[in-house]
Design an enzyme around this catalytic site. Structure first.
Site, PDB file in Angstrom:
ATOM      1  N   GLU A 180       0.860  -1.197   0.000  1.00 17.99           N
ATOM      2  CA  GLU A 180       0.000   0.000   0.000  1.00 17.99           C
ATOM      3  C   GLU A 180       0.889   1.238   0.000  1.00 17.99           C
ATOM      4  O   GLU A 180       1.736   1.391   0.874  1.00 17.99           O
ATOM      5  CB  GLU A 180      -0.923  -0.012   1.224  1.00 17.99           C
ATOM      6  N   ARG A 194     -16.866   4.375   5.342  1.00 17.01           N
ATOM      7  CA  ARG A 194     -15.810   3.755   4.543  1.00 17.01           C
ATOM      8  C   ARG A 194     -14.599   3.402   5.405  1.00 17.01           C
ATOM      9  O   ARG A 194     -13.991   2.344   5.247  1.00 17.01           O
ATOM     10  CB  ARG A 194     -15.410   4.704   3.412  1.00 17.01           C
ATOM     11  N   TYR A 203     -27.356   9.130   4.480  1.00 16.38           N
ATOM     12  CA  TYR A 203     -27.695   7.892   5.190  1.00 16.38           C
ATOM     13  C   TYR A 203     -26.835   7.777   6.446  1.00 16.38           C
ATOM     14  O   TYR A 203     -25.755   8.350   6.534  1.00 16.38           O
ATOM     15  CB  TYR A 203     -27.543   6.662   4.291  1.00 16.38           C
ATOM     16  N   ASP A 238     -11.653  -0.447  -8.780  1.00 15.88           N
ATOM     17  CA  ASP A 238     -11.685   0.779  -9.579  1.00 15.88           C
ATOM     18  C   ASP A 238     -10.559   0.827 -10.614  1.00 15.88           C
ATOM     19  O   ASP A 238     -10.707   1.473 -11.658  1.00 15.88           O
ATOM     20  CB  ASP A 238     -11.570   2.011  -8.667  1.00 15.88           C
TER      21      ASP A 238
END
Ligand SMILES: Cc1cc2nc3c(=O)[nH]c(=O)nc-3n(C[C@H](O)[C@H](O)[C@H](O)COP(=O)(O)OP(=O)(O)OC[C@H]3O[C@@H](n4cnc5c(N)ncnc54)[C@H](O)[C@@H]3O)c2cc1C
Length: 391
Positions: free
Chosen positions: A34, A106, A218, A295
């Site tokens: 990462e 997230r 939400y 993605d």
């Protein structure tokens, strides 16, 4: 394919982390590189539909998700003047699909995936790391993983590019597709429930449709906060996750909306802007040991809330294909062949849905009438094919 072999993944987003868990479950060793020195806790929400929930549950994550997510009771669709157009009950999802419809922060989702990764002895997570060059070696590949000024050389059978829509791994694939700005920008904000306007529901998703814009909200973080997203038409093409946005500018875009809608926009203290770009999923996803995922392969506009769900589905299919194939190349090719039709259809549904959201009269009048007439059952039926998916 026999003994535990190693797969390198570039990117520890939702796609990369889910892929690592699925691959480890299928018997592989995984090294994740990462780029960021820490996992970003982006202040944004994600709606997790049953197709994604099914995969995450098979990875043993259901209880961890349930602890931080919310199961909204319904999606209320309104027009910009605040009138309710229709209400779609989401509480029925468990019965209908076997898995609930959830909303989650997230950062919470990424955190619980990372916890599971760290607890798995077959997975190594390297932060502040990137994938360097690689070369063939005795039927597999020697892959450089560079971090903190040092280099590991890993003997791997595949390199998965899960490094997001602006993927560096994709640039290594000849004739790869290139992201295109959608002409829309997502403004994302978060408000603790204690500071939220009274009319902002704590247990429901809200979708407001207006001229050239729409608004979504939400609950997330086990109900402690409400995620708010305003999508406007705006030529903004800055790459990357986000940039700060000025609330006054956003408010000016909603000046003709109802007072309730404007109060929602005034609620978050800070706004972040995201360029919404998409990537045609039809370009090549694989080359040599590389395969793209999430993605990086098929970034899509978020109007059916399926980008992360597609990355999670990819993870399950990739692991299945690699475990079943006679060679890594055959496994990667099978993965690409299996996923392309599905993500192409979902991306097209997202694009088409987004078009209808910003219609102006007379089209918007016809849209709202159809929404009222069709009723929740038929609206749900329209998305059945998305939610019923199984690996
Ligand atoms: C406004 C908005 C709302 C959305 N709502 C939803 C929703 O409700 N439901 C849903 O399912 N999806 C939703 N999405 C889509 C979802 O957020 C994305 O599809 C998903 O996060 C993609 O995950 P990913 O792992 O493929 O990529 P990313 O999340 O972009 O992760 C990529 C990772 O790779 C790292 N990286 C980048 N370059 C390198 C490199 N060279 N080497 C190593 N690492 C690298 C990055 O630091 C990052 O950690 C929404 C998106 C937006 C913009």
């Amino acid at each position: 394919m026999g003994e535990r072999r190693t797969i390198v993944i570039a990117g520890a987003g939702i796609g990369g982390l889910a892929a690592a868990l699925a691959l480890a479950d299928a018997g592989f060793r995984v090294v994740i590189a990462e780029r960021n020195g820490e996992l970003s806790e982006v202040g944004a929400g994600i709606q997790l539909s049953p197709n994604a929930g099914r995969v995450l549950s098979a990875l043993g994550l259901d209880a961890a998700i349930a602890a931080v997510a919310v199961e909204p009771a319904a999606i209320d669709v309104r027009s910009a003047d605040g009138r309710l157009i229709t209400s779609v009950p989401t509480a029925s999802f468990r019965q209908r699909y076997g898995y609930p419809y959830r909303s989650i922060h997230r950062g919470d989702l990424q955190h619980l995936l990372a916890e599971a990764v760290r607890a798995n002895p077959a997975i190594t997570l390297r932060l502040g790391a990137t994938v360097g060059e690689f070369a063939p070696h005795a039927g597999s590949w020697l892959v450089r993983v560079e971090h903190d000024g040092t280099r590991d050389v890993i003997n791997a059978i595949a390199v998965i590019g899960a490094d997001g829509i602006w993927s560096e791994m994709r640039s290594r694939i000849p004739d790869h597709a290139t992201p295109r700005a959608s002409g829309r920008v997502a403004w994302r904000g978060m408000v603790p429930v204690d500071n939220a306007p009274r009319h902002l529901p704590r247990d429901r998703v809200g979708l407001w449709l207006g001229r050239d814009a729409h608004l979504v909200h939400y609950p997330v973080s086990a109900g402690a906060a409400i995620n708010i997203v305003a999508i406007v038409e705006e030529p903004w093409d800055r790459q990357g996750w986000s940039a700060p946005g000025d609330r006054r500018v956003l408010l000016s875009r909603f000046a003709r909306w109802s007072e309730e809608a404007q109060a929602i926009i005034r609620a978050p203290l800070a706004w972040q802007k995201w360029t919404l770009a998409s990537l045609f999923p039809t370009g090549p996803w694989t080359h040599g040991p590389i395969a793209l995922l999430g993605d990086a392969a098929h970034g899509m506009v978020p109007f059916v809330a399926q980008g992360a769900a597609m990355a999670i589905e990819d993870a399950a299919v990739l692991a299945k294909c690699l475990a079943a194939a006679k060679s890594p190349e055959a496994g990667l090719a099978a993965y690409e062949a299996a996923r392309k039709p599905r993500v192409s259809e979902v991306a097209e549904a997202a694009r088409a849905t987004g078009e209808t959201y910003h219609w102006t009269p007379p089209l918007s009048t016809a849209r709202d009438a159809a929404l009222r007439l069709l009723g929740p059952r038929l609206i749900l039926g329209k998305n059945d094919w998305i939610y019923r998916w199984r690996a």
